[in-house]
Write an enzyme that holds these catalytic residues in place. Structure first.
Site, short mmCIF file in Angstrom:
data_model
loop_
_atom_site.label_atom_id
_atom_site.label_comp_id
_atom_site.label_asym_id
_atom_site.label_seq_id
_atom_site.Cartn_x
_atom_site.Cartn_y
_atom_site.Cartn_z
N LYS A 108 -2.79 2.74 0.33
CA LYS A 108 -1.35 2.43 0.38
C LYS A 108 -0.56 3.42 1.26
O LYS A 108 -1.07 4.47 1.65
CB LYS A 108 -0.81 2.43 -1.05
CG LYS A 108 -1.41 1.33 -1.92
CD LYS A 108 -0.77 1.31 -3.30
CE LYS A 108 -1.32 0.19 -4.15
NZ LYS A 108 -0.65 0.13 -5.47
N PHE B 224 9.64 -4.52 -11.34
CA PHE B 224 9.39 -3.61 -10.22
C PHE B 224 8.97 -4.33 -8.93
O PHE B 224 8.63 -3.67 -7.96
CB PHE B 224 8.33 -2.56 -10.61
CG PHE B 224 7.01 -3.14 -11.09
CD1 PHE B 224 6.06 -3.60 -10.19
CD2 PHE B 224 6.72 -3.20 -12.45
CE1 PHE B 224 4.85 -4.11 -10.62
CE2 PHE B 224 5.51 -3.72 -12.89
CZ PHE B 224 4.58 -4.18 -11.98
N ARG C 28 -12.62 -0.12 -9.75
CA ARG C 28 -11.54 0.14 -10.71
C ARG C 28 -11.79 1.45 -11.46
O ARG C 28 -10.85 2.19 -11.76
CB ARG C 28 -11.35 -1.05 -11.64
CG ARG C 28 -10.84 -2.26 -10.85
CD ARG C 28 -10.53 -3.46 -11.71
NE ARG C 28 -9.35 -3.25 -12.54
CZ ARG C 28 -8.10 -3.30 -12.10
NH1 ARG C 28 -7.85 -3.51 -10.81
NH2 ARG C 28 -7.09 -3.13 -12.92
N THR D 186 -3.68 2.85 -13.43
CA THR D 186 -2.57 2.56 -12.51
C THR D 186 -1.62 3.74 -12.38
O THR D 186 -1.20 4.10 -11.28
CB THR D 186 -1.80 1.32 -13.02
OG1 THR D 186 -2.71 0.24 -13.13
CG2 THR D 186 -0.67 0.94 -12.07
N ARG E 88 -6.79 8.10 -8.12
CA ARG E 88 -5.36 8.22 -8.48
C ARG E 88 -5.06 9.56 -9.13
O ARG E 88 -3.95 10.10 -8.96
CB ARG E 88 -4.96 7.04 -9.36
CG ARG E 88 -4.83 5.75 -8.54
CD ARG E 88 -4.74 4.54 -9.41
NE ARG E 88 -4.40 3.33 -8.67
CZ ARG E 88 -4.62 2.10 -9.15
NH1 ARG E 88 -5.18 1.94 -10.33
NH2 ARG E 88 -4.27 1.06 -8.43
N ASN F 275 0.60 5.04 -5.93
CA ASN F 275 -0.65 5.41 -6.59
C ASN F 275 -1.86 5.29 -5.66
O ASN F 275 -2.99 5.16 -6.10
CB ASN F 275 -0.83 4.60 -7.88
CG ASN F 275 -0.89 3.11 -7.63
OD1 ASN F 275 -0.75 2.65 -6.50
ND2 ASN F 275 -1.12 2.33 -8.68
N HIS G 28 -5.02 0.20 -4.11
CA HIS G 28 -5.08 -1.05 -4.87
C HIS G 28 -6.52 -1.53 -4.86
O HIS G 28 -7.21 -1.38 -3.85
CB HIS G 28 -4.19 -2.12 -4.23
CG HIS G 28 -4.47 -3.50 -4.76
ND1 HIS G 28 -3.91 -3.96 -5.93
CD2 HIS G 28 -5.30 -4.49 -4.31
CE1 HIS G 28 -4.37 -5.19 -6.17
NE2 HIS G 28 -5.21 -5.52 -5.20
P1 CMP Z 1 -1.67 -2.15 -7.94
O1 CMP Z 1 -2.99 -1.91 -8.54
O2 CMP Z 1 -1.57 -2.29 -6.47
O3 CMP Z 1 -1.02 -3.45 -8.62
C1 CMP Z 1 0.36 -3.64 -8.73
C2 CMP Z 1 1.15 -2.42 -8.38
O4 CMP Z 1 2.45 -2.39 -8.91
C3 CMP Z 1 0.48 -1.20 -8.98
O5 CMP Z 1 -0.71 -0.92 -8.35
C4 CMP Z 1 1.57 -0.17 -8.81
O6 CMP Z 1 1.62 0.34 -7.48
C5 CMP Z 1 2.80 -1.02 -9.06
N1 CMP Z 1 3.30 -0.85 -10.41
C6 CMP Z 1 2.70 -1.15 -11.56
N2 CMP Z 1 3.48 -0.84 -12.60
C7 CMP Z 1 4.60 -0.34 -12.09
C8 CMP Z 1 5.78 0.15 -12.67
N3 CMP Z 1 5.96 0.18 -13.98
N4 CMP Z 1 6.73 0.58 -11.83
C9 CMP Z 1 6.56 0.54 -10.49
N5 CMP Z 1 5.45 0.08 -9.89
C10 CMP Z 1 4.48 -0.35 -10.70
#
Ligand code: CMP
Length: 140
Positions: free
Chosen positions: A11, A59, A87, A93, A104, A114, A117
């Site tokens: 990312k 979000f 994963r 996450t 992460r 983070n 993905h």
């Molecule tokens: P990802 O695994 O790419 O899938 C969805 C993304 O949304 C996640 O990683 C985070 O980057 C983002 N995300 C998930 N939860 C939140 C949250 N509570 N606030 C902001 N971003 C979020």
């Protein structure tokens, strides 16, 4: 166990800090092979399509703004149980909850920034890989 492929995105927070090689080293150290890779700057429309499953989340706007804030590296990773393995290697996450040694935990900055993905199921891996790659671009 079977050889699988999964879609990975490094990312914007990670490309900004020039740590894509460090992240790839963690994949490779854990038995995942990068069998396709390209650096892209997503459009807002692409980000919204890719994350459409999250369209109703509070979000969503922040997430898609963030994903177009800089370049990303999209990848196909291949290996034994690659979807689950990736994963595990990524960690939770929210980097604050990620196990020691995961990408992460090592590199993530917060729940949004983070660093990576990864696809969450075989069905989504197939959809997400075809979102970014033609079969001819994937060389195992
Ligand atoms: P990802 O695994 O790419 O899938 C969805 C993304 O949304 C996640 O990683 C985070 O980057 C983002 N995300 C998930 N939860 C939140 C949250 N509570 N606030 C902001 N971003 C979020």
């Amino acid at each position: 166990m079977a050889i699988e492929r999964t879609l990975s995105i490094i990312k914007p927070d990670a490309t900004a800090r020039n740590i894509t090689g460090k992240i790839n080293a963690v994949f490779e150290d854990n038995g995942l092979r990068v069998v396709a890779q390209k650096r892209l700057w997503l459009s807002k429309k692409q980000a919204e399509q890719f994350y459409a499953v999250h369209a109703e989340r509070s979000f969503f706007g922040e997430l898609t703004d963030y994903m177009v804030s800089g370049p990303v590296v999209v990848q196909v990773l291949e290996g034994e149980s690659a979807i689950t393995k990736n994963r595990e290697v990524m960690g939770a996450t929210n980097p604050a909850n990620a196990d020691e040694g995961t990408i992460r935990a090592l590199f993530g900055q917060n729940v949004q920034e983070n660093s990576v993905h990864g696809s969450d199921s075989p069905e989504n891996a197939a959809i997400e890989i075809s979102f970014f790659f033609a079969q001819t671009e994937i060389v195992g």
